[in-house]
Scaffold this active site. Structure first.
Site, PDB file in Angstrom:
ATOM      1  N   THR A  54       0.821  -1.217   0.000  1.00  0.00           N
ATOM      2  CA  THR A  54       0.000   0.000   0.000  1.00  0.00           C
ATOM      3  C   THR A  54       0.859   1.274   0.000  1.00  0.00           C
ATOM      4  OG1 THR A  54      -1.733  -1.141   1.172  1.00  0.00           O
ATOM      5  CG2 THR A  54      -1.634   1.219   1.511  1.00  0.00           C
TER       6      THR A  54
ATOM      7  N   GLY B 112     -10.642  -3.210   2.575  1.00  0.00           N
ATOM      8  CA  GLY B 112      -9.695  -3.032   3.677  1.00  0.00           C
ATOM      9  C   GLY B 112      -9.832  -1.673   4.331  1.00  0.00           C
TER      10      GLY B 112
ATOM     11  N   LEU C 221      -2.087  -4.672   8.082  1.00  0.00           N
ATOM     12  CA  LEU C 221      -3.231  -5.581   8.056  1.00  0.00           C
ATOM     13  C   LEU C 221      -4.531  -4.818   8.293  1.00  0.00           C
ATOM     14  CD1 LEU C 221      -4.354  -8.415   7.845  1.00  0.00           C
ATOM     15  CD2 LEU C 221      -3.941  -8.700  10.282  1.00  0.00           C
TER      16      LEU C 221
HETATM   17  N1  LIG Z   1      -0.757  -3.726   2.595  1.00  0.00           N
HETATM   18  C1  LIG Z   1      -1.656  -2.996   3.054  1.00  0.00           C
HETATM   19  O1  LIG Z   1      -1.397  -1.980   3.628  1.00  0.00           O
HETATM   20  C2  LIG Z   1      -2.974  -3.532   2.839  1.00  0.00           C
HETATM   21  C3  LIG Z   1      -4.107  -2.674   3.259  1.00  0.00           C
HETATM   22  N2  LIG Z   1      -3.915  -2.021   4.527  1.00  0.00           N
HETATM   23  C4  LIG Z   1      -5.318  -3.541   3.305  1.00  0.00           C
HETATM   24  O2  LIG Z   1      -5.518  -4.232   4.287  1.00  0.00           O
HETATM   25  O3  LIG Z   1      -6.018  -3.585   2.334  1.00  0.00           O
END
Ligand SMILES: NC(=O)C[C@H](N)C(=O)O
Length: 322
Positions: free
Chosen positions: A176, A206, A229
């Site tokens: 991200t 997400g 996460l």
């Molecule tokens: N890698 C990430 O930051 C993923 C993002 N926070 C999600 O859960 O969609």
């Protein structure tokens, strides 16, 4: 008056050694692009959208081109912008066939009465605003396919990626992206964009597009963008929690650490954050980054200097070249 400042991240996770320089280059370029707009237009929102767009265009990051794939092997993207002047926000989720979801999020904020548009509705809105869709497959990179094929073998892909600091990366994917900035007038803004998590269920949304989870911005307090996460980040409203700690008088650094500690103790999972606290009387905004993953790649520019890093307690810096 404030000192114009921007900080960006390109994701929190474990980066393979030979990828580290590539992603550091990517965040440095994005921070520079955002900073040039911060100085040029003098507008924090322009700066964060430019910086995030640069990382969406860079296939090495998990946003726009290079997005991770869901369980059907498709790209579904989430993005948000927040304006600290008036708490205005725009977001999209489950968006397909779009090169720059952050730009659609900004249009949701500026052209609709809503905060969040999903999937087909978001795509129809995008087209109504003159942004041409592209085939979803154009967003799919070889590394995303390799990542997908590898993780498909595990029924607990999410846990394997995010719930442990020690799992080595299987492929050279990234994560991200996000940016926060403060402009010369003391206005702050935040933007976050993602392809989500490999092998997520189709339709899974997400944290990245959720106000107070993937981002937050309020001129009175500061601005935050998160990565990690999503299921954990959302459960503690991580970005808003940091803002609350800033409101209570903590520094950006303290607030970042305390909020991430709270998340890991209360719900588990790992994440990374970038924060700019409001300028206050000194006119100098405080910038912080913190992560509980093995790495987070980030870059910040202020006062003619760029700083960047990827490992804990490590940073490099150089004078900004003209
Ligand atoms: N890698 C990430 O930051 C993923 C993002 N926070 C999600 O859960 O969609």
């Amino acid at each position: 008056m404030s000192v114009p400042t921007i900080i960006v991240h390109g994701g929190a996770r474990t980066f393979e050694p030979d990828l580290k320089e590539v992603v550091k280059d990517g965040v440095r370029a994005a921070a520079r692009q955002g900073y040039d707009h911060l100085i040029g237009s003098g507008n924090a929102m322009d700066a964060v959208v430019e910086a995030v767009s640069a990382m969406e265009d860079n296939m090495v990051f998990n946003a726009g081109h290079g997005s991770m794939l869901n369980l059907n092997g498709d790209v579904e993207m989430d993005a948000i912008v927040i304006d600290g002047r008036n708490l205005a926000s725009g977001a999209v989720c489950g968006l397909q066939g779009c090169a720059n979801p952050v730009q659609v999020a900004r249009l949701v904020m500026e052209k609709t009465k809503h905060c969040l548009l999903t999937a087909d509705g978001a795509r129809a809105f995008m087209k109504s605003q003159g942004i041409q869709p592209i085939p979803n497959r154009e967003l799919v990179t070889q590394k995303a396919v390799v990542e997908f094929e590898t993780y498909k073998k595990y029924s607990t892909a999410v846990e394997k990626v995010m719930l442990s600091r020690s799992i080595p990366p299987v492929t050279s994917d990234c994560d991200t992206v996000g940016a926060v900035a403060i402009d010369g007038n003391g206005n702050v803004a935040a933007a976050t964009s993602t392809g989500g998590i490999t092998a997520k269920l189709p339709g899974r949304v997400g944290d990245s597009c959720i106000i107070g989870s993937g981002a937050y911005a309020d001129n009175a307090v500061g601005a935050v963008s998160t990565t990690g996460l999503g299921e954990s980040i959302m459960r503690v409203c991580l970005a808003r929690r940091i803002a609350e700690l800033l409101e209570k008088g903590e520094t950006a650094d303290q607030a970042s650490k305390h909020a991430l500690d709270f998340m890991s103790k209360r719900v588990g999972g790992t994440a990374g954050v970038i924060v700019i606290s409001a300028a206050g009387v000194s006119g100098t905004a405080r910038v912080a980054h913190h992560f509980t993953t093995t790495n987070m790649v980030w870059a910040a520019i202020s006062n003619g200097y760029m700083r960047w890093g990827i490992d804990p307690d490590q940073e490099e810096s150089s004078e900004l070249k003209a």
